[in-house]
Design a protein around this motif. Structure first.
Motif, PDB file in Angstrom:
ATOM      1  N   SER A  97       0.874  -1.171   0.000  1.00  0.00           N
ATOM      2  CA  SER A  97       0.000   0.000   0.000  1.00  0.00           C
ATOM      3  C   SER A  97       0.898   1.204   0.000  1.00  0.00           C
ATOM      4  O   SER A  97       2.063   1.119   0.341  1.00  0.00           O
ATOM      5  N   SER A  98       0.310   2.254  -0.419  1.00  0.00           N
ATOM      6  CA  SER A  98       0.863   3.565  -0.139  1.00  0.00           C
ATOM      7  C   SER A  98       2.158   3.882  -0.859  1.00  0.00           C
ATOM      8  O   SER A  98       2.769   3.085  -1.569  1.00  0.00           O
ATOM      9  N   SER A  99       2.585   5.068  -0.570  1.00  0.00           N
ATOM     10  CA  SER A  99       3.763   5.636  -1.215  1.00  0.00           C
ATOM     11  C   SER A  99       5.026   4.862  -0.867  1.00  0.00           C
ATOM     12  O   SER A  99       5.980   4.863  -1.617  1.00  0.00           O
ATOM     13  N   LYS A 100       5.007   4.172   0.293  1.00  0.00           N
ATOM     14  CA  LYS A 100       6.252   3.518   0.713  1.00  0.00           C
ATOM     15  C   LYS A 100       6.612   2.388  -0.230  1.00  0.00           C
ATOM     16  O   LYS A 100       7.751   2.232  -0.649  1.00  0.00           O
ATOM     17  N   THR A 101       5.614   1.552  -0.539  1.00  0.00           N
ATOM     18  CA  THR A 101       5.873   0.445  -1.454  1.00  0.00           C
ATOM     19  C   THR A 101       6.269   0.962  -2.824  1.00  0.00           C
ATOM     20  O   THR A 101       7.158   0.432  -3.475  1.00  0.00           O
ATOM     21  N   GLU A 102       5.604   2.038  -3.226  1.00  0.00           N
ATOM     22  CA  GLU A 102       5.951   2.593  -4.538  1.00  0.00           C
ATOM     23  C   GLU A 102       7.369   3.133  -4.544  1.00  0.00           C
ATOM     24  O   GLU A 102       8.114   2.960  -5.509  1.00  0.00           O
ATOM     25  N   ALA A 146       9.617   0.240  -4.914  1.00  0.00           N
ATOM     26  CA  ALA A 146       9.575  -0.324  -6.268  1.00  0.00           C
ATOM     27  C   ALA A 146      10.323   0.568  -7.242  1.00  0.00           C
ATOM     28  O   ALA A 146      11.057   0.070  -8.113  1.00  0.00           O
ATOM     29  N   ALA A 147      10.198   1.863  -7.083  1.00  0.00           N
ATOM     30  CA  ALA A 147      10.901   2.789  -7.976  1.00  0.00           C
ATOM     31  C   ALA A 147      12.403   2.617  -7.828  1.00  0.00           C
ATOM     32  O   ALA A 147      13.146   2.576  -8.810  1.00  0.00           O
ATOM     33  N   VAL A 185      13.984  -0.012  -6.753  1.00  0.00           N
ATOM     34  CA  VAL A 185      14.396  -1.333  -7.243  1.00  0.00           C
ATOM     35  C   VAL A 185      14.585  -1.298  -8.750  1.00  0.00           C
ATOM     36  O   VAL A 185      15.580  -1.786  -9.289  1.00  0.00           O
ATOM     37  N   SER A 186      13.653  -0.655  -9.450  1.00  0.00           N
ATOM     38  CA  SER A 186      13.810  -0.653 -10.905  1.00  0.00           C
ATOM     39  C   SER A 186      14.919   0.308 -11.318  1.00  0.00           C
ATOM     40  O   SER A 186      15.641   0.043 -12.276  1.00  0.00           O
ATOM     41  N   GLU A 187      15.109   1.382 -10.563  1.00  0.00           N
ATOM     42  CA  GLU A 187      16.158   2.328 -10.928  1.00  0.00           C
ATOM     43  C   GLU A 187      17.537   1.676 -10.842  1.00  0.00           C
ATOM     44  O   GLU A 187      18.404   1.911 -11.672  1.00  0.00           O
ATOM     45  N   PHE A 188      17.742   0.828  -9.815  1.00  0.00           N
ATOM     46  CA  PHE A 188      19.053   0.237  -9.608  1.00  0.00           C
ATOM     47  C   PHE A 188      19.169  -1.163 -10.196  1.00  0.00           C
ATOM     48  O   PHE A 188      20.137  -1.863  -9.948  1.00  0.00           O
ATOM     49  N   GLY A 189      18.166  -1.590 -10.945  1.00  0.00           N
ATOM     50  CA  GLY A 189      18.253  -2.911 -11.567  1.00  0.00           C
ATOM     51  C   GLY A 189      18.222  -4.054 -10.582  1.00  0.00           C
ATOM     52  O   GLY A 189      18.800  -5.102 -10.828  1.00  0.00           O
ATOM     53  N   ALA A 190      17.589  -3.851  -9.427  1.00  0.00           N
ATOM     54  CA  ALA A 190      17.497  -4.932  -8.446  1.00  0.00           C
ATOM     55  C   ALA A 190      16.254  -5.773  -8.733  1.00  0.00           C
ATOM     56  O   ALA A 190      15.488  -5.478  -9.651  1.00  0.00           O
ATOM     57  N   GLU A 191      16.074  -6.824  -7.973  1.00  0.00           N
ATOM     58  CA  GLU A 191      14.893  -7.680  -8.152  1.00  0.00           C
ATOM     59  C   GLU A 191      14.167  -7.806  -6.829  1.00  0.00           C
ATOM     60  O   GLU A 191      14.795  -7.840  -5.782  1.00  0.00           O
ATOM     61  N   HIS A 192      12.828  -7.959  -6.931  1.00  0.00           N
ATOM     62  CA  HIS A 192      12.085  -8.349  -5.739  1.00  0.00           C
ATOM     63  C   HIS A 192      12.249  -9.836  -5.520  1.00  0.00           C
ATOM     64  O   HIS A 192      12.210 -10.621  -6.467  1.00  0.00           O
ATOM     65  N   LEU A 193      12.423 -10.257  -4.273  1.00  0.00           N
ATOM     66  CA  LEU A 193      12.495 -11.684  -3.965  1.00  0.00           C
ATOM     67  C   LEU A 193      11.098 -12.207  -3.707  1.00  0.00           C
ATOM     68  O   LEU A 193      10.213 -11.453  -3.285  1.00  0.00           O
TER      69      LEU A 193
END
Ligand code: SF4
Lengths: 167, 211
Positions: free
Chosen positions: B9-14, B17-18, B20-28
């Motif tokens: 929820s909310s801005s924190k998760t976003e 996510a932003a 993670v994609s900026e640094f080329g990481a992955e969600h586990l």
């Protein structure tokens, strides 16, 4: 033994026996309390078990004033060189009691960090069983050591065969 | 731990996510303990760590733990694992950084979270992962001259007997000799207990299936 007939107030003895008698009744332990066994070691000098009945209650925290090292606890490799240095600082003649299975063999800690028995780094005179040994076992270890000292020569070294206390 | 507020929820998760994609990481994938996890490339880890600490919506200001996992059959072999806690938002995050065996090095985050200092020394001590930029990368638990990294999976579980052969000889053992009985470059020799203890203990025949 003509001397005793002429002077009835004089006792004669062999010098070796006299020195051994003095040594065995005035043991000054160096308490190397490394872990849980040290609690039982403290209880041994307390009023209930009272190690002073056997002349070994003067715990010295300076190795230079001690002649029997009680290794009470788990010796790790990190501590090993320190323990050896403390042993080296004790003046001769000196003895070592390995108190508990950790000091005797590494005990239940057979892994990367624990020395499997303090005899890897110093000669041991008495091994004791127990995890921890009861204070009576430590008292018995002291008494076994005393009987061993009785047989030693003036140099306090021989015999070096270790005593292993059984249950 | 189960009801820990990691709910999306909310801005924190976003914000996460932003990043993670900026640094080329992955969600586990979701872990059993419900803590969100990301897998980060080690080259971008230091800068990502700064962002995780400083971004308004993230504020992971407490480094709870640093440890590592040795996967002998995987590439990369080591995973350095960080647990972060945002006291501001009360959220937990797990970060994993893959470290290959050949070049077992990972950027140090001591400048981001000071508490990483001793944690990273422990990981170095136990796994042999070096931390680039660490101010004082010494062993912390084992002796300085200890030759192994004992939590690696190829280290024998029962340990290695490092002592020179010495038993009631009345001889003098110098402290430095404790760890020099092994020629440099030689593999650690596991203690062979099948024939009793090499130093003369006999605690009966060791069970054959012990290892
Ligand atoms: S023998 Fe038992 S009580 Fe004594 S130090 Fe080892 S684990 Fe502790």
């Amino acid at each position: 033994m003509g001397l005793e007939d002429k002077f009835p107030e004089i006792l004669t003895s062999r010098l070796t026996d006299l020195v051994a008698w003095g040594r065995k009744n005035s043991l000054w332990p160096m308490p190397l309390g490394l872990s849980c066994c040290a609690i039982e070691m403290m209880a041994t000098v307390g009023p209930k078990f009272d190690l002073s009945r056997f002349g070994a209650e003067v715990f010295r925290f300076s190795p230079r004033q001690a002649d029997v090292m009680i290794v009470a606890g788990t010796l790790t490799w990190k501590m090993a060189s320190v323990a050896r240095r403390i042993y080296d600082q004790m003046p001769d003649p000196k003895w070592v009691i390995a108190m508990g299975v950790c000091a005797s063999s590494g005990g239940l800690y057979r892994n990367y960090s624990v020395v499997p028995g303090v005899d890897r780094i110093m000669p041991v005179d008495v091994y004791t069983v127990g995890c921890p040994p009861r204070p009576d076992t430590l008292i018995r270890a002291v008494m076994e050591l005393q009987s061993k000292i009785e047989e030693m020569g003036l140099d306090g070294r021989s015999p070096r065969e270790p005593i292993v206390l059984q249950n | 731990m189960a009801d820990h507020p990691v709910s999306p929820s909310s801005s924190k998760t976003e914000a996460l996510a932003a990043l993670v994609s900026e640094f080329g990481a992955e969600h586990l994938p979701d872990a059993a303990d419900g803590i969100a996890g990301i897998l980060v490339d080690r080259d971008s880890w230091l800068e990502l760590a700064r962002q995780l600490r400083d971004q308004e919506d993230l504020r992971f200001d407490l480094l709870v733990d640093v440890t590592a996992v040795d996967w002998p059959d995987r590439q990369p072999r080591f995973e350095v694992v960080y647990h972060l806690w945002s006291l501001t938002h009360n959220r937990l995050l797990r970060v994993k950084v893959g470290v290959p065996e050949e070049q077992a090095e990972c950027p140090s985050v001591v400048l981001v979270w000071g508490t990483a200092n001793w944690h990273e020394r422990e990981v170095f001590d136990m796994y042999g992962v070096r931390f680039a930029g660490h101010p004082d990368l010494r062993r912390i638990l084992m002796p300085d001259d200890y030759p192994y990294h004992p939590l690696r999976k190829d280290f024998p579980l029962e340990g290695v007997d490092n002592s020179v052969s010495y038993r009631n000889e009345g001889g003098v053992l110098m402290t430095q000799e404790l760890f020099v009985d092994r020629p440099a470059g030689q593999d650690p020799t596991p203690v062979d207990r099948s024939k009793g203890d090499p130093q003369g203990y006999s605690d009966g025949a060791a069970p054959a299936d012990e290892s």
